[in-house]
Scaffold this motif. Structure first.
Motif, PDB file in Angstrom:
ATOM      1  N   THR A 141       0.785  -1.219  -0.051  1.00 48.81           N
ATOM      2  CA  THR A 141      -0.008  -0.086   0.014  1.00 48.81           C
ATOM      3  C   THR A 141       0.925   1.161   0.135  1.00 48.81           C
ATOM      4  O   THR A 141       0.280   2.337  -0.129  1.00 48.81           O
ATOM      5  CB  THR A 141      -1.057  -0.082   1.100  1.00 48.81           C
ATOM      6  N   ARG A 144       0.189   4.216  -2.804  1.00 53.83           N
ATOM      7  CA  ARG A 144      -1.074   4.550  -2.676  1.00 53.83           C
ATOM      8  C   ARG A 144      -1.308   5.656  -1.282  1.00 53.83           C
ATOM      9  O   ARG A 144      -1.712   6.730  -1.360  1.00 53.83           O
ATOM     10  CB  ARG A 144      -2.285   3.512  -2.756  1.00 53.83           C
ATOM     11  N   ALA A 145      -0.804   4.896  -0.207  1.00 54.10           N
ATOM     12  CA  ALA A 145      -0.638   5.979   0.888  1.00 54.10           C
ATOM     13  C   ALA A 145       0.176   7.038   0.926  1.00 54.10           C
ATOM     14  O   ALA A 145      -0.237   7.932   1.629  1.00 54.10           O
ATOM     15  CB  ALA A 145      -0.395   4.908   2.137  1.00 54.10           C
ATOM     16  N   TYR A 208      -5.986   3.718   7.089  1.00 49.89           N
ATOM     17  CA  TYR A 208      -6.012   3.227   5.795  1.00 49.89           C
ATOM     18  C   TYR A 208      -6.840   1.841   5.959  1.00 49.89           C
ATOM     19  O   TYR A 208      -7.721   1.325   5.134  1.00 49.89           O
ATOM     20  CB  TYR A 208      -4.545   2.838   5.164  1.00 49.89           C
ATOM     21  N   ASN A 209      -6.683   0.765   6.786  1.00 50.40           N
ATOM     22  CA  ASN A 209      -7.190  -0.315   6.950  1.00 50.40           C
ATOM     23  C   ASN A 209      -8.315  -0.235   8.140  1.00 50.40           C
ATOM     24  O   ASN A 209      -7.770   0.264   9.199  1.00 50.40           O
ATOM     25  CB  ASN A 209      -6.229  -1.593   7.166  1.00 50.40           C
ATOM     26  N   SER A 431      -7.930   7.565  -3.833  1.00 51.95           N
ATOM     27  CA  SER A 431      -7.841   7.604  -2.428  1.00 51.95           C
ATOM     28  C   SER A 431      -7.145   8.803  -2.105  1.00 51.95           C
ATOM     29  O   SER A 431      -7.452   9.304  -0.920  1.00 51.95           O
ATOM     30  CB  SER A 431      -7.009   6.508  -2.202  1.00 51.95           C
ATOM     31  N   ILE A 500      -2.960  -2.056  -6.467  1.00 56.27           N
ATOM     32  CA  ILE A 500      -4.019  -2.409  -5.628  1.00 56.27           C
ATOM     33  C   ILE A 500      -5.044  -1.606  -5.816  1.00 56.27           C
ATOM     34  O   ILE A 500      -5.157  -0.241  -5.944  1.00 56.27           O
ATOM     35  CB  ILE A 500      -3.645  -1.986  -4.023  1.00 56.27           C
TER      36      ILE A 500
END
Length: 523
Positions: A141, A144-145, A208-209, A431, A500
């Motif tokens: 991730t 993206r993060a 994020y999760n 995102s 992802i």
């Protein structure tokens, strides 16, 4: 199972998911007993008339009497106990210290150390308040993060690091660990304890999760002086805010020990994907639907339950419901059962990692192209879906929570264009826009507040966004957004990114906004 130890005439086994310590006694007729502790229990050691249990989530070690099976003492270690061992009358604990604010100031605030967070970003001079983001910045991730962190910083720079009369600083923190490249629930909880203890922090953007949020929320909720607010850009697990089909009955109450909600999200819940696909099936005239899940209660079965609930409330006929075995070599019998049901559409609640691609192949072989195959975002990236299911994936419909970049609101499109100029040719992911909107929501609440945590939280729940990056919306009493779009993609071609969540290779078939009443328990 978490861990096992043998001693004091018994085997002792921890169950992290429900916080149970099991005792299996020895003898001709072994006895089994259960001791209720707290969720997250892990390593265990037994000896000297006692059993010791480490809990990385709560940062504690607990002593239980071997004979009485009663908790005798709990020690708060102010860190993450990873393992423990006994040496006669001593207990040795491998401990990872909680991140603590530096005694020296940065931008006039107590910042967190470089071991847990990046450097503080702030405007000129001293700042009044600190906000942090809590995201998984390692592993799959990371890209993206990292773009989400950059989007948060971009919004702050646009606003001159100000929220009304307050000068706001920002620090990006990581909740993943290098060993796995994944978020780590004990670290999520430890980070949250650190944010709660630092009175300069008035808001958290993250996580994020969803499991990371579940670990962090009780710690933020118990913060000194009242709950510390968290605004999530991406969490989708239903149980963070409300009950629903397939959700643990203890949720969400267990996440808010004070009874006051301190969590809001700008992202739709998972079960609304099922509702959107049920609406889509009805729009396409598919009246007879079959529901398949992969047996995983945390995702596949939860989404399958959402689809089934919504389908029945929409007047569709659910002609069957079953699960597939992710370890099976083929699914011809499953496909035959569905064929006999004369279903016109099939919902597949599962992941590529639970063998959904093979299920799709076998369904196409038996059912042909006339039966719609519908699946959630667990089947992304679409390129990987096509690689594994091959031509069988073409023409199926996959839902994605939220909207893709080219379907954003006018304000969202403008932001993506402006932010894209500082991304060096890298595509702006949805995102990042969701992270930017979460930041705007938090900063606007701070601007309307008196600068205290309680006031910021109150203003967050009073939020009314007009023509924002994600359109116009507010938050309900649970903390869910009132604007919950779900994008339905039709898998159209091979080729694209394996990043992802990527939907390259798909075309937008529909953007739907299902009512939560289609899936809420008791509606």
């Amino acid at each position: 199972m978490g861990s096992i130890a043998v001693g004091e005439d018994a085997a002792w086994v921890t169950s992290p998911s429900d916080g149970t310590l099991w005792r299996i006694g020895t003898g001709r007729r072994p006895t089994v007993g259960a001791i209720d502790l707290a969720r997250g229990v892990s390593d265990v050691a037994a000896g000297q008339g006692a059993v010791w249990v480490a809990n990385p989530l709560t940062g504690t070690v607990t002593r239980i009497g071997a004979e009485s099976a009663a908790v005798e003492r709990t020690v708060d270690l102010e860190g993450i106990p990873r393992s423990l061992t006994l040496d006669r009358d001593r207990v040795w604990v491998a401990l990872v210290a909680d991140p603590t604010p530096s005694p020296s100031e940065s931008a006039g605030l107590h910042a967190f150390p470089a071991t847990a967070c990046e450097r503080v970003l702030a405007g000129k001079g001293e700042s009044d308040l600190l906000i942090v983001s809590d995201l998984a910045l390692q592993g799959g991730t990371r890209i993206r993060a990292t773009q989400m962190v950059q989007a948060i910083a971009f919004v702050l720079r646009q606003r001159g690091f100000r929220a009304g009369r307050f000068r706001v600083a920002y620090q990006s923190c990581d909740d993943s660990v290098a060993r796995t490249g994944l978020f780590d629930e004990p670290k999520c909880a430890a980070n949250a304890r650190a944010y709660a203890a630092n009175l300069d922090v008035v808001g958290v953007i993250g996580t994020y999760n969803s499991p990371c949020a579940a670990a962090a929320l009780p710690e933020l909720n118990r913060a000194p002086g009242g709950p510390l607010a968290m605004v999530s850009p991406l969490n989708s697990f239903v149980g963070l805010t409300r009950s629903g089909p397939g959700v643990d009955p203890s949720l969400p109450a267990a996440l808010y020990p004070t009874g006051r909600r301190n969590y809001l999200r700008v992202y739709p819940t998972d079960d609304l994907q099922g509702a959107a696909l049920a609406l889509f099936a009805r729009e396409r005239g598919r009246r007879r639907v079959y529901v398949l899940g992969d047996g995983d209660p945390g995702y596949g079965e939860l989404l399958a339950a959402g689809f089934e609930t919504a389908a029945r409330r929409l007047g569709l006929t659910v002609v069957g419901r079953s699960s597939w075995d992710p370890q099976a070599g083929g699914y011809a019998e499953v496909a035959a059962r569905i064929a006999r049901s004369r279903a016109e559409a099939v919902f597949l609640g599962g992941l590529l990692d639970t063998n959904a691609a093979r299920v799709i192949q076998d369904l196409r072989i038996r059912l042909g192209a006339s039966v719609d195959l519908l699946g959630p975002d667990g089947l992304t990236p679409l390129q990987l879906l096509v690689e594994r299911a091959r031509r069988a994936a073409l023409g199926m419909y996959v839902s994605v929570a939220g909207v893709v970049t080219d379907r954003l609101s006018p304000a969202g499109v403008r932001f993506a264009r402006q932010f894209g100029k500082v991304q060096a040719g890298v595509e702006v992911q949805p995102s990042a826009v969701y992270a930017a909107q979460a930041t705007e929501v938090l900063l606007n609440a701070i601007a309307r507040s008196d600068g205290t945590r309680g006031s910021v939280l109150e203003e967050l729940f009073a939020t009314e966004v007009r023509n924002g990056l994600l359109g116009s919306f507010a938050f309900d009493a649970n903390g869910d957004t009132t604007e919950s779009p779900v994008t339905i993609m039709r898998v159209a071609r091979r080729g694209g990114s394996n990043r992802i969540g990527s939907v390259e290779g798909g075309v937008v078939a529909r953007v739907l906004r299902p009512s939560p009443s289609l899936v809420k328990a008791g509606s």
